[in-house]
Design a protein around this motif. Structure first.
Motif, PDB file in Angstrom:
ATOM      1  N   LYS A 744      42.738  14.565  23.858  1.00  5.39           N
ATOM      2  CA  LYS A 744      41.845  13.801  24.810  1.00  5.39           C
ATOM      3  C   LYS A 744      40.653  14.291  24.543  1.00  5.39           C
ATOM      4  O   LYS A 744      39.638  13.661  24.397  1.00  5.39           O
ATOM      5  CB  LYS A 744      42.157  14.723  26.292  1.00  5.39           C
ATOM      6  CG  LYS A 744      41.452  14.069  27.554  1.00  5.39           C
ATOM      7  CD  LYS A 744      41.517  14.927  28.622  1.00  5.39           C
ATOM      8  CE  LYS A 744      40.759  16.281  28.442  1.00  5.39           C
ATOM      9  NZ  LYS A 744      40.939  16.939  29.787  1.00  5.39           N
ATOM     10  N   ARG A 745      40.251  15.598  24.110  1.00  2.00           N
ATOM     11  CA  ARG A 745      38.764  16.096  23.623  1.00  2.00           C
ATOM     12  C   ARG A 745      38.473  15.403  22.547  1.00  2.00           C
ATOM     13  O   ARG A 745      37.283  15.253  22.311  1.00  2.00           O
ATOM     14  CB  ARG A 745      38.972  17.625  23.292  1.00  2.00           C
ATOM     15  CG  ARG A 745      39.201  18.596  24.897  1.00  2.00           C
ATOM     16  CD  ARG A 745      39.383  19.907  24.373  1.00  2.00           C
ATOM     17  NE  ARG A 745      39.573  20.449  25.649  1.00  2.00           N
ATOM     18  CZ  ARG A 745      40.025  21.912  25.544  1.00  2.00           C
ATOM     19  NH1 ARG A 745      40.289  22.403  24.578  1.00  2.00           N
ATOM     20  NH2 ARG A 745      39.973  22.699  26.911  1.00  2.00           N
ATOM     21  N   ALA A 746      39.200  15.139  21.327  1.00  2.00           N
ATOM     22  CA  ALA A 746      38.866  14.339  20.135  1.00  2.00           C
ATOM     23  C   ALA A 746      38.934  12.693  20.608  1.00  2.00           C
ATOM     24  O   ALA A 746      38.074  12.217  19.550  1.00  2.00           O
ATOM     25  CB  ALA A 746      39.961  14.567  19.208  1.00  2.00           C
ATOM     26  N   GLY A 747      39.053  12.534  21.701  1.00  2.00           N
ATOM     27  CA  GLY A 747      38.837  11.023  22.167  1.00  2.00           C
ATOM     28  C   GLY A 747      39.919  10.026  21.485  1.00  2.00           C
ATOM     29  O   GLY A 747      39.955   8.774  21.612  1.00  2.00           O
ATOM     30  N   THR A 748      40.961  10.582  20.995  1.00  2.00           N
ATOM     31  CA  THR A 748      42.043   9.618  20.411  1.00  2.00           C
ATOM     32  C   THR A 748      43.177   9.486  21.554  1.00  2.00           C
ATOM     33  O   THR A 748      44.122   8.467  21.330  1.00  2.00           O
ATOM     34  CB  THR A 748      42.998  10.431  19.323  1.00  2.00           C
ATOM     35  OG1 THR A 748      43.302  11.623  19.543  1.00  2.00           O
ATOM     36  CG2 THR A 748      41.795  10.724  18.164  1.00  2.00           C
ATOM     37  N   LEU A 749      43.008   9.869  22.540  1.00  2.00           N
ATOM     38  CA  LEU A 749      43.898   9.412  23.860  1.00  2.00           C
ATOM     39  C   LEU A 749      43.000   9.633  24.980  1.00  2.00           C
ATOM     40  O   LEU A 749      42.637  10.770  25.248  1.00  2.00           O
ATOM     41  CB  LEU A 749      44.999  10.406  23.881  1.00  2.00           C
ATOM     42  CG  LEU A 749      46.118  10.409  24.887  1.00  2.00           C
ATOM     43  CD1 LEU A 749      47.019   8.959  24.260  1.00  2.00           C
ATOM     44  CD2 LEU A 749      47.268  11.380  24.851  1.00  2.00           C
ATOM     45  N   ALA A 750      43.127   8.787  25.933  1.00  2.00           N
ATOM     46  CA  ALA A 750      42.362   8.534  26.957  1.00  2.00           C
ATOM     47  C   ALA A 750      42.875   7.373  27.841  1.00  2.00           C
ATOM     48  O   ALA A 750      43.885   6.685  27.467  1.00  2.00           O
ATOM     49  CB  ALA A 750      40.823   8.145  26.724  1.00  2.00           C
TER      50      ALA A 750
END
Length: 878
Positions: A744-750
């Protein structure tokens, strides 16, 4: 001692103890053997003789007197008596012509005057020969025993050290006559407690005070906090008590937050040169964390502090039932000079008469009290339990005026910070800039208490949602039930109060809630030996519900408990009165399991009461660990709600993994609105865990996906943090959560994809929690039913019992960390099932995979043979 890892680890502990900061002196096993040639004798007699003479030169003037004391000490087999002697000395009369004198065993004023020895592999001969890993002695008297076990990837083995101490307390009991506490430890964690008690009573010391530890090393923090010489002397002197309940006496050792709170009180109260506004503070410890005992520890420490010149300590409670509880605790703990104020006149006479000791009273007895009855004495200390209510306007003004100049300390788990009632303003320290300190020291939150195992998590469920009445639900329910009435009749019910009563007492609602409550209680609460409490709006609601529940559960199972006001209550309500004596008997016997077969419980007729119905009484101060389910049908907010739901958070036994709140009113749908506190200060109050998929997630529809994900993440983090501290098998789920957070923090899952992943993880965590709560026999039976759904429940239970019987032959302490044990156990289970249950259909395809699941289940529960379990006092198989 065991493996090389344990040997190395014990050396590391000893090196810390030998450091200049801790100041213990190491003596090898061989060296100590010269002092104690008889391994049955645990006292180091040559050293003890020497220190007795040094500490008592004017009393022990010859060897004969020394030997008289030694003989008396060696003849004592009672831990309580030994600890009293360590604290106060041995009162002894040497001949008829002398008065008795106190012979000191320890110098509390000058720690360096004592001999602080530590040794390892301390051989003791008893029922069996044993060699505890590390023993700490003061002046030749063993006061602490440490048992070390190495940590493995799958098992935090401090528990095995703790169990071993329980075994030692039976086999070499003479080593524990003088014991302050025992410690089970591995490389990462140190847990202390009373040897022989259940593991749930083991505690972790989480503060190194008065030392500073650079890195946060849990084991090192505990080591420096527990074995600082000044702290240990203080524990022995003030912080180990014996509490008697129901004829049974139990030893209680202080918790770290209690100890630190008392130090904060002492630091402020003992400087009599400071103005009274600088000698005050508010202690915020969450409900169920032991505030009553903290006050008792503080009272004992204040009474004996010479800087206070024989103080008057006033313990202030604001309810009679809290007074009863505090009175019992004070008396049973052996606290000296305690007076319970019987009336306002009695209290005033004690205060004007310069009484020096502990006075237990209520704020109500100060009403009309003259000003400055304590003559502005600075060595008067007031401590108030449930301080958020003890500042009550006129009563609080009378109290403060009467004890002008006193030090003032309030204890609360639910402070109020409104304009008209403000707990910090009433009790807080006044800073130099004139601002009020909100609380003294660090708050001890719900999250802290859950982590430490001091309280159990609270799970809540919404029930009979069509009849919930909180907020906008009142309007919806009113339109549904009364919308068909003519306008004139509806107008008669125009006020919220009238509409609420019309719905609250609606016969259909009462029937549906009573049916639901009984079904839940009979299916989920009663089978595990727990009890419940229904909280409703007022005394009339108590009467209605008590009648309905008795019709369903029987008269002996349900009891109403209400306050008694004959001048106000109608006759129908007065039929519920119990009177003081009957009510006290009921509340004492309610703590006993309803189906107890113990001989001493046969005459306890109220033990059969399983469900209490209340409206105002028992919502505070009622400590009943057997209580698991709270059925809520009343609007409660803020501190009232927190205090009420905390009735079910007390630990009880291994089956009580959590408390339950069943919400019939609808409050928990808006929990944050109902609790006007900062979330980071309050901690996680309750988890909507049992209904998270169908309730918690769907109730977040109005939130954006990212905000919704944040809420679910917080809930899962809290639950897994608690579970992982108790059960290593939850680590893969915790690691899965961390991977989702990283993505989530890396932006790969949202967005929706993230929500779906969280939902799947939630289901996995819920299933793991349910599995962990089941007794091992039930777990095995479920695996058998999963393997072959056609097997009857009775047969599955019989096979599970046989599996445990076979495991008893192969399992031993620590077997779950030793893969070499697996083949023998697997072969034994395979042969047993094939021989005794050949037609059960369990050994068809992938038989060894199935056997492996059984072995894994036994490993996760650290299964121990049942004979050994009983002997060691453990309860890991529950």
């Amino acid at each position: 001692m065991g493996s090389p890892h344990v040997i190395f680890f014990c050396r590391e502990i000893i090196e810390h103890l030998k450091s200049t900061r801790l100041g213990w002196t190491w003596h090898s096993r061989d060296e100590l053997g010269l002092y104690r040639p008889d391994p049955r004798e645990v006292l180091v007699l040559p050293l003890l003789r020497e220190k007795l003479q040094q500490l008592n030169p004017t009393i022990l003037t010859d060897d004969t007197r020394v030997e008289a004391i030694i003989t008396k000490l060696r003849g004592c087999r009672d831990n309580r008596q030994w600890l009293a002697w360590l604290k106060n000395g041995v009162n002894y009369r040497f001949d008829a012509g002398e008065t008795s004198r106190d012979v000191r065993l320890i110098d509390f004023e000058d720690p360096d005057a004592n001999a602080w020895w530590v040794t390892n592999q301390f051989p003791v001969e008893g029922r069996s020969p044993r060699r505890p890993d590390i023993v700490l002695l003061i002046n030749g008297i063993p006061v602490v025993v440490i048992e070390a076990k190495t940590a493995s990837r799958a098992a935090p083995d401090w528990r095995e050290g703790a169990k071993q101490l329980g075994l030692y307390s039976q086999e070499i009991d003479q080593l524990f006559y003088t014991n302050a506490y025992g410690v089970g430890v591995n490389e990462t964690r140190m847990m202390y407690g009373v040897p022989g008690r259940r593991l749930q009573f083991r505690l972790q010391w989480r503060d190194p005070w008065p030392h500073e530890i650079d890195e946060y090393d849990e084991m090192k923090v505990s080591l420096y906090g527990l074995f600082d010489r000044g702290n240990l002397l203080d524990f022995i002197r003030h912080f180990i008590i014996f509490v008697t309940k129901d004829g049974k006496t139990e030893k209680v050792v202080v918790r770290y937050q209690q100890f630190l709170a008392v130090q904060d009180i002492l630091n402020r109260a003992t400087d009599l040169t400071r103005p009274s506004e600088k000698r005050r503070g508010l202690i915020w410890h969450t409900q169920g964390s032991g505030k009553t005992l903290t006050m008792i520890y503080a009272a004992r420490s204040l009474r004996e502090d010479p800087r206070l010149q024989q103080p008057t300590v006033i313990l202030l409670v604001d309810r009679e039932q809290l007074g009863d509880q505090m009175d019992r605790e004070l008396q049973s703990s052996g606290t000296d000079n305690v007076h319970v104020a019987a009336s306002r006149r009695d209290l005033e006479e004690k205060l004007t008469g310069d009484y020096r000791g502990v006075i237990l009273t209520t704020v109500h007895l100060f009403e009309g009290m003259p000003k400055e009855v304590t003559k502005r004495r600075a060595n008067v200390i007031v401590m108030a339990d449930e301080a958020h209510r003890s500042q009550e306007r006129d009563l609080g003004t009378y109290m403060r005026s009467a004890v002008e100049g006193a030090a003032m300390f309030g204890f609360t788990g639910t402070p109020i910070e409104n304009d008209d009632l403000n707990t910090p303003r009433a009790w807080g320290f006044v800073k130099d800039d004139g601002k009020i300190e909100r609380y003294m020291g660090r708050p001890y939150t719900v999250t802290d208490a859950l982590r430490d195992g001091v309280v159990k998590p609270i799970h809540w469920q919404p029930r009979v949602t069509d009849w919930q009445l909180h907020g906008t639900k009142l309007d919806l329910a009113f339109k549904r039930e009364f919308g068909h009435l003519p306008e004139a009749e509806r107008n008669r019910l125009a006020t919220d109060a009238a509409r609420l009563d019309a719905l609250l007492f609606h016969p259909t609602r009462i029937t549906q809630i009573a049916d639901d409550l009984v079904a839940h209680f009979v299916e989920h609460v009663r089978p595990n030996g727990f009890k419940g409490m229904l909280v409703c709006k007022n005394k009339e609601a108590v009467r209605v519900y008590a009648t309905a529940l008795r019709e369903r559960l029987g008269d002996e199972a349900v009891m109403a408990v209400i306050s008694e006001a004959p001048q106000k209550d109608p006759e129908a309500i007065q039929t519920l009165y119990l009177g003081d004596a009957k009510r006290k008997k009921l509340l004492n016997e309610f703590l006993i399991p309803a189906r107890s077969e113990q001989d001493e419980h046969h005459d306890k007729t109220y033990r059969t009461v399983e469900l209490l119905v209340v409206c105002d009484m028992l919502l505070t101060g009622f400590d009943a660990p057997i209580l698991q389910a709270l059925y809520l049908d009343k609007k409660l907010l803020n501190h009232s709600l927190l205090q009420t739901i905390a009735r079910v958070n007390r630990p009880y036994n291994a089956l009580k993994g959590h408390g339950l709140v069943l919400d019939y009113y609808g409050i928990f749908d808006h929990l944050n609105e109902a609790l006007n506190y900062k979330p980071d200060e309050l901690g996680d109050v309750a988890f909507p865990f049992d209904t998270i998929r169908e309730h918690f997630l769907t109730k977040l529809k109005d939130k954006k996906p990212d905000a919704k994900a944040l809420d679910i993440e917080a809930m899962l983090s809290a639950e897994l943090r608690i579970r992982l501290d108790q059960d290593e098998s939850f680590r893969p789920l915790s690691e899965k959560l961390q991977r989702l957070i990283d993505e989530k923090r890396a932006g790969t899952l949202a967005g929706i994809a993230l929500i779906e992943e969280f939902e799947r993880l939630t289901e996995a965590v819920r299933a793991a929690v349910d599995e962990a709560k089941r007794p091992i026999a039930q777990q095995l039976a479920l695996k058998i039913k999963t393997r072959n759904a056609a097997i009857r429940h009775t047969l599955a239970a019989a096979i599970a019992a046989a599996i445990l019987g076979e495991a008893d032959k192969h399992c031993f302490t620590g077997w779950w960390t030793n893969s070499a044990a697996d083949p023998a156990l697997s072969s034994g289970l395979l042969f047993m099932i094939a021989t005794h249950f050949p037609s059960a259909g369990l050994l068809s395809d992938d038989a060894m995979v199935f056997i492996g699941t059984l072995v894994d289940a036994l490993k996760r529960r650290h299964y121990m043979p049942r004979v050994s379990e009983t002997a060691s006092g453990g309860d890991s198989n529950a």
